[in-house]
Motif scaffolding. Sequence first.
Motif: not given
Length: 583
Positions: A283-311
Amino acid sequence: MKTRRVTAAAATVLALSLGAAACSGGGGGSSNNNGGGNAKKDAALDSIVNASSKKGGTVNLEDSDVPDSLDPGNTYYGFVQNFSRLYARTLVTFKPAAGHDGLTVVPDLADSLGKSSPDAKTWTYHLRSGLKFEDGTPITSKDVKYAIERSNFAPEALSNGPTYFKAYLQGGDKYQGPYKDKNGLASIETPDDQTIVFKLAQPFADFDYLATFSQTAPVPQAKDDGAKYVQHMVSSGPYKFASYEEGASATLVRNPNWDPKTDPIRKALPDKINVKFKVNPVSIDNDLLADKITADITGAGVQPQTQPRILSGKYAKQTDDSYAGATSYMALNVHVAPFDNEHCRKAVQWAVDKQSVLDAIGGAPKGDVASTLLPPSVNGYTKFDTYATPGSKGDAAKAKEELKACGKPNGFSTTLTARSDRPAEIAAATAIQNSLKAAGITVDIKQFPSGKYFANFAGVPSYVHQHKLGMMMMAWGADWPTGYGFLDQIIDGSAIKPSGGNNLMELNDPKINKALADAIANTDAAARTTAWGDIDKMVMDNGSVVPLVYRKNLLIRPDSATNVTVTQAYLGMYDYTLLGSSK
């Protein structure tokens, strides 16, 4: 530093720079800044993207679990060290700037870097004038002294932070902390309200790095109530807490008693900063892609299932694939059978298919297969592979030879821990489980929440022994970008604590302990650098650490995010002292 981590380096050498830093995210940024509309992939690695000097807006951050603590004196997570600089100023800090410039240590509360005695056993700092807490009371050297005493010497209340001050200050091994000993620690002197002097039991050449820790952020003794202080922290930075609901959310607003004249490194552009905890990581990844939030505070990067969609799509230009200066590894506890036997540990070393681990977390965009504990970006890294296998896919035959040597020819069963809110870590643990099975080692994966992973479970020796947690997933970045800043808190016997520990192997090898102490006391920088690689080899020879991946963070920057730049001082996440929002 715990990666969600603690601080990491992308450069081999860090130059300490005197004087205050000019925050390039405020007035104009660096010469190669990119605007939000035409930013390119990886633009924030060495420049400030969407630079702005406009005041206002709200920064919204989300976290898949909870931090160990937002109390600056009770944290070891790298993202909290980064984030806390908004409300907790330290003696010195890393310069908020793009690229390698962000690895420069600059004065913060202090008016210069530390003044060292010739033998590096006495360090003196002088505070700037005009410093105030959020309630308008002056900040003095005594508030810094008290903050260090509470954070390092009272594990019964604050157990999460590092133990450097306790290990190196004169009398630190005997002092019981301010809640039990009201006289304070004599080796921290405050001859006047502007001066603080540290008397060390042995030379410590990296002390300015240590002074960047949030543990040096001042705390007024009259307002402190131990573990409960997190509910009403007193700010020394440009923001203060308007609300804090443990496990749910936090909101920061402007601190009216912060004087920018005393703070040349923070521009403090946003009006408000919101943090929401326990959000599903996808959900954090989706919120970033939808520009609902500014950042994932942990800074660990997107989840594996999100990665293909953005790259593969339109979002690729909004990504920053940052080396984190961190290593993901598996700790083998040397006091939990059968890992009290060196050959059983080495059986695991040979059996693990590291390439399958990297593939499970997302492949090359998430890092490189690791063979050492020190990552290549940290000063002291030496390239070697004690347990090399073809294609890094493991060698079941060699693993079985070690199983015979440890008296377990038919294999054994053990437990592997991982953090429940981190899908990538669970995927990595599953890959390990599958590869060990081929060698006859049966693995049961147990999951724990990351917010309590160290305080209640993997970092508590009594719990580990009782529940026979033989193997534990771990990720670590340097507290500062040298071999000592990376290694000490995870392999030094003095770092073992009743809870909140990071030496998950419970290594207490006299030879390793001595090698660390001798190296950090050596004022010859080249000799120190060589020593860190030698110590890394000592750890690998005893087989207690299985390096898995040199970490990369595939980050997303929404269009509304301003002054976006990656800081290698804090595990390759975005710099929160610069980050703003056009919303």
